[in-house]
Scaffold this active site. Structure first.
Site, PDB file in Angstrom:
ATOM      1  N   CYS A 136       1.230   1.636  -2.624  1.00  0.00           N
ATOM      2  CA  CYS A 136      -0.095   0.858  -2.840  1.00  0.00           C
ATOM      3  C   CYS A 136      -0.966   1.325  -2.009  1.00  0.00           C
ATOM      4  CB  CYS A 136       0.171  -0.646  -2.819  1.00  0.00           C
ATOM      5  SG  CYS A 136      -1.228  -1.575  -2.039  1.00  0.00           S
ATOM      6  N   CYS A 166      -2.477  -1.043   0.819  1.00  0.00           N
ATOM      7  CA  CYS A 166      -1.451  -1.559   1.864  1.00  0.00           C
ATOM      8  C   CYS A 166      -0.597  -0.303   2.531  1.00  0.00           C
ATOM      9  CB  CYS A 166      -0.145  -2.075   0.903  1.00  0.00           C
ATOM     10  SG  CYS A 166      -0.582  -3.090  -0.628  1.00  0.00           S
TER      11      CYS A 166
END
Ligand SMILES: Cc1cc2nc3c(=O)[nH]c(=O)nc-3n(C[C@H](O)[C@H](O)[C@H](O)COP(=O)(O)OP(=O)(O)OC[C@H]3O[C@@H](n4cnc5c(N)ncnc54)[C@H](O)[C@@H]3O)c2cc1C
Length: 455
Positions: A382, A385
């Site tokens: 992600c 992240c």
């Protein structure tokens, strides 16, 4: 008379109910916070004094400092392939990836919109369903950069190139490096969950943290932590503290559905999510200890900043605007003064105390494990992240470099006056160090808010 009897009984029941509900709400709030007091494990410093130092003095200063141009743009390579396994995330990077323009390309925001629209209506996106779509949207990076920022980065690069760098990061000159505006991409809930992050965390704890027993999954709990030596406990606590901080941010900046049918969704704290992660009943009793590990990680980075203060006070905060640079230097000085005046710092001289072969081996293992964790960050599926994971691990790694490089390990010592011969920090390391510390500081600050909300 009858009326009087009824009202007395009613008052009695109201009081009983009030007492019960107070007890209930206290137990609930105490659940997460019950052990969050007294000494931070393996340190003499108390949670309460760190709360006060952070929330009253450090957090407001850092919050303002980190909005300055020098600190808000982080140079990072988010394109590196995962060196350990093929990408397994549901909403993998190839889908939620946003095309990043090189510094001299124009207008990025238009290209990004086009990419988003193409992704949204692709066959894969249609099949993935809502959850994946949500994760994709929430985790996508905002790569907007103004024209003036782009010009400034070019100036910064020319300036950096003119310095004789002692320590250069591996891919500092990679074509995939990009500047990301951290203020446009706050660390918050992204919907990244399930197998992919679990694989990352499992690999971090099971393969790259020290364990008292091979059988243990994830990390050791408090009881068997004491079977490990101080260095190994410190390593685990730092990583667990970082994990806690990431999870506090996603609970604190959670996406709530809109109050009305047509209003936008709202970002804000999610008490249920917080309780789920940190209440002893829903975390095998580990939640409160994990919260405490956040303070341990904070103490380590706090001490690194204190130790590197002479270096950081003389560092260049170059952005090309001399008035702004001066401003940043003054703000850094003010922050470092407060940090240095804190009397109860983490004492790194207790780690790796003797010069035996065994200790040397342990030190190298410590460094190798940490380096491996930084490589695992390239496996995070992600974008947002991954960005914050890489930044925070680099910030923590920079803190360790400050604490364990050079000869001086005396408590309270700082880098030597002749620091240039001892070590150098790159701009990216300095930005990562301050921002990583900023994340831990913000987590401790939001704990105060959760504490209030849960009461
Ligand atoms: C590097 C990285 C960055 C991330 N950034 C974000 C983000 O910005 N936004 C977002 O929404 N999600 C982010 N995530 C995902 C998030 O951390 C969780 O993995 C996800 O929310 C799923 O949570 P979970 O409840 O399944 O447990 P997880 O947090 O995935 O934890 C897995 C297991 O680890 C153990 N554990 C949990 N916390 C700790 C701790 N503090 N110390 C020791 N052990 C622990 C528990 O046994 C738990 O079951 C990130 C994940 C990674 C790996």
């Amino acid at each position: 008379m009858a009326f009087k009897a009824v009202s007395v009984t009613a008052v009695f029941f109201v009081i009983i109910h009030a007492v019960r509900s107070t007890q209930w709400s206290d137990t609930v709030s105490d659940g997460c916070f019950c052990k969050l007091q007294g000494e931070v494990d393996d340190c003499s410093c108390k949670v309460e004094s760190l709360d006060s130092l952070n929330n009253n003095q450090i957090y407001p200063r850092l919050k303002s400092l980190l909005t300055r141009n020098f600190f808000r743009y982080f140079k990072v390579n988010l394109q590196k392939p995962c060196p350990f396994w093929t990408d397994d995330s549901r909403c993998a990077l190839k889908d939620c990836h946003v095309n990043v323009c090189s510094e001299d390309q124009v207008p990025i925001d238009v290209k990004q919109n086009k990419q988003d629209i193409e992704n949204k209506y692709s066959k894969e996106a249609q099949q993935d369903g809502h959850t994946c779509q949500e994760e994709r949207e929430l985790s996508a990076l905002d790569t907007t950069l103004s024209e003036s920022s782009k010009q400034a980065f070019k100036d910064w690069k020319d300036y950096d190139d003119s310095l004789d760098m002692f320590c250069e990061m591996d891919d500092e000159h990679s074509a995939d490096l990009q500047y990301v505006d951290l203020l446009l991409n706050p660390e918050r809930y992204t919907g990244y969950k399930g197998m992919s992050p679990h694989r990352i965390w499992r690999s971090v704890y099971e393969e790259n943290c020290f364990k008292p027993s091979e059988k243990l999954h994830y990390g050791p709990d408090q009881d068997n932590l004491s079977n490990m030596c101080l260095e190994k406990r410190a390593f685990y606590r730092m990583i667990s503290g970082l994990h806690t901080s990431i999870n506090i941010h996603l609970c604190d900046q959670y996406l709530h559905p809109s109050d009305s049918a047509f209003g936008p969704p709202k970002w804000g704290p999610n008490i249920k999510e917080f309780r789920q992660r940190f209440d002893p009943e829903t975390s095998d009793g580990q939640g409160p200890q994990r919260l405490k590990n956040l303070y341990f990680a904070y103490l380590v980075e706090l001490r690194a900043l204190a130790k590197a203060a002479p270096y950081l006070l003389q560092a260049e905060y170059y952005t090309g605007n001399s008035a702004q640079d001066e401003d940043v230097r003054n703000a850094v000085k003010d922050l470092l003064q407060i940090i240095r005046s804190f009397p109860d710092h983490f004492d790194e001289s207790k780690l790796f105390q003797d010069h035996s072969l065994e200790t040397l081996k342990l030190k190298m293992e410590f460094r190798d494990h940490f380096r491996n964790i930084s490589r695992i960050m390239d496996c995070v599926g992600c974008d947002k992240c991954r960005l914050w994971g890489k930044l925070q691990v680099l910030g923590m790694g920079t803190a360790l470099k400050i604490l364990f490089s050079g000869n001086s390990m005396d408590p309270g010592s700082t880098v030597s006056a002749d620091f240039k011969a001892d070590f150098q920090l790159t701009r990216t390391e300095i930005v990562a160090l301050f921002n990583a510390f900023g994340r831990l500081s913000s987590s401790i600050h939001s704990l105060e808010n959760f504490r209030k909300l849960m009461r």
